[in-house]
Design an enzyme around this catalytic site. Structure first.
Site, PDB file in Angstrom:
ATOM      1  N   CYS A 148       0.883  -1.054   0.068  1.00  0.00           N
ATOM      2  CA  CYS A 148       0.076   0.045  -0.045  1.00  0.00           C
ATOM      3  C   CYS A 148       0.864   1.238  -0.002  1.00  0.00           C
ATOM      4  O   CYS A 148       1.667   1.383   0.856  1.00  0.00           O
ATOM      5  CB  CYS A 148      -0.906  -0.012   1.179  1.00  0.00           C
ATOM      6  SG  CYS A 148      -1.611   1.497   1.538  1.00  0.00           S
ATOM      7  N   CYS A 160       0.504   3.347   3.137  1.00  0.00           N
ATOM      8  CA  CYS A 160       0.980   2.627   4.006  1.00  0.00           C
ATOM      9  C   CYS A 160       2.679   3.077   4.200  1.00  0.00           C
ATOM     10  O   CYS A 160       3.213   3.307   5.187  1.00  0.00           O
ATOM     11  CB  CYS A 160       0.935   1.327   4.222  1.00  0.00           C
ATOM     12  SG  CYS A 160      -0.630   0.624   4.282  1.00  0.00           S
TER      13      CYS A 160
END
Length: 480
Positions: free
Chosen positions: A170, A173
């Protein structure tokens, strides 16, 4: 002056003296039958006159150019979190409205579609989430890694445990990781978990701990959850009660938020559970969804042109794993146009029994993907809508409703799966008009019934009378 004799000569109804007439049994029976026939036919004609008849026509839709169509819906998604559920509208004219919230309500539900609490409020989220501008590649990991085997232990050990549920692939992230580790290191230095123990910053890799993330209803990455010892209890249905962090993701904002969490703890004991968790940080944190499903209800207004109503997971600061998204749903209610009251519909159904049979055709239908269809499955509904108007004999509009046909299909996509409703409005409309009945026509028919039955009965009586007379002459052996 015209004499009475000349006036009598135009009498259409000349009288035969009673002593020249002869009554017969057959004539009496025929008279009774004729009277009954007149009464029966009169009753039929009266019933037809009192009955309401309608005529149906197909005409060009009379809606003005600025008219909007209202769509009312109530749809349950057992595997879509209210945290990310978004209602979007688009059309061929370029309209593109995303994440409509003003007329849409969301309620968390479990996998059995049972509600798990009050209405879910998304709150106000800033357009752009702030991250650290500079990334320190040599940053030391300061947060603790949790897994299924030790998650409950740590959550119940510390008064406040803030967990970052992430996925390595991600991009959001990856942007959060440096600031998260810095903030965790700073908080660890200020509040040593071994000596102080008031707060712990941790992380969970959802690609490795899928069951743990599903248990906490994680659908978007990163998801920062706040667990409080003694308050992350489960309700009677086994649902969590904790909060999510939606604030900025730079180190300064994270540290400030953590400090406010610590400041809200009781000072007399570092290990007591927090009983009052209100007021700390405003919009930065809000209650997390108590279950993994969501019931979306409300209405939207769209232009009367081909378009789409789309319900999907959407966020400007989270990533989604398309292969794990399940857009199964149950359509509790879906209709178009102004709501017609049950009383008005029942009154119109007396006149037109078939009307209203297709105004909520999809209501009560389920479209469930039990993973037998594979991943990345979008469920599409192709809906064709036709406007219907009912007018009374005085030109007053009784009701206006929209009926539709629907065809559903599943499609595999590389993008995030959605529930899509393709809307196509017909340029024609159905006009049902109550027919007027003429009283003069009714009187004419009644006269025709009386005269016709009387005439036919007279002809039949004459035939019977002559037939009987001839039969009597034959029996007496008389010649003609």
């Amino acid at each position: 002056m015209i004499s009475a004799t000349k006036l009598k000569s135009v009498d259409f109804y000349r009288k035969i003296p009673r002593d020249l007439t002869e009554a017969s049994l057959s004539g009496a029976g025929l008279s009774i039958v004729a009277a009954l026939a007149m009464m029966f036919l009169f009753g039929m004609e009266l019933s037809n006159y009192l009955a309401v008849s309608t005529s149906t026509a197909v005409i060009v839709d009379k809606s003005s150019d600025g008219d909007y169509l209202r769509i009312d819906f109530n749809i349950s998604f057992p595997a879509l979190s209210c945290e990310f559920a978004s209602v979007d509208v688009s059309d061929v004219l370029g309209t593109n409205r995303l994440n409509i919230t003003k007329t849409v309500r969301k309620f968390s539900i479990d996998s059995n579609l049972r509600p798990t609490g009050a209405e879910f409020h998304s709150g106000t989220v800033s357009n752009a989430v702030k991250h650290d501008d500079e990334v320190d590649e040599e940053s030391v990991e300061g947060s603790s890694s949790l897994a299924t085997h030790n998650f409950d232990k740590y959550v119940h050990q510390f008064p406040v445990t803030v967990v970052n549920f992430y996925a390595p692939w991600c991009s959001w992230c990856q942007r959060l990781k440096p600031s998260w580790e810095k903030a965790a290191k700073i908080m660890k230095e200020r509040y040593d978990p071994e000596m102080d123990g008031r707060i712990l910053l941790a992380k969970v890799d959802c690609t490795q701990e899928g069951d743990l993330c599903r248990r906490n209803h994680i659908q978007g990455y990163p998801s920062i959850r706040i667990f409080r010892k003694g308050s992350d209890v489960r309700s009677e249905h086994g649902h969590h009660d904790h909060e999510s962090y939606y604030g900025d993701r730079d180190t300064e904002s994270l540290v400030k938020f953590m400090e406010e969490l610590v400041a809200s703890l009781p000072t007399e004991s570092q290990k007591l559970a927090l009983e009052d968790k209100s007021n700390a940080t405003g919009n930065a944190k809000r209650p997390a969804p108590s279950a993994g499903g969501c019931r979306v209800e409300g209405y939207v207004r769209v232009k009367k042109v081909p378009g789409n109503l789309i319900i999907s997971a959407r966020s400007d600061a989270h990533s989604f794993d398309a292969s794990q998204m399940n857009m199964s749903h149950v359509i509790n209610y879906l209709s178009f146009g102004k709501k017609v009251t049950p009383r008005a519909m029942s009154d119109v159904k007396v006149l037109i029994p078939y009307i209203g049979s297709s105004h909520d055709r999809l209501s009560g239908r389920s479209f469930i993907n039990n993973r037998d269809l594979g991943a990345n499955v979008t469920i599409e509904h192709y809906i064709q809508i036709v406007k219907t108007e009912v007018m009374n004999r005085n030109g007053y509009k009784l009701i206006e409703e929209y009926e539709y046909t629907a065809h559903s299909n599943v499609a595999h996509s590389l993008d995030i799966p959605v529930a899509k409703f393709h809307l196509e409005l017909s340029p024609m409309q159905v006009l049902i008009t109550e027919n007027q009945k003429s009283f003069s026509h009714f009187i004419t028919n009644v006269c025709a019934i009386i005269g016709g039955v009387f005439t036919v009965a007279g002809i039949v009586d004459a035939i019977l009378h002559n037939t009987i007379r001839i039969m009597k002459k034959v029996e007496l052996g008389k010649n003609f």
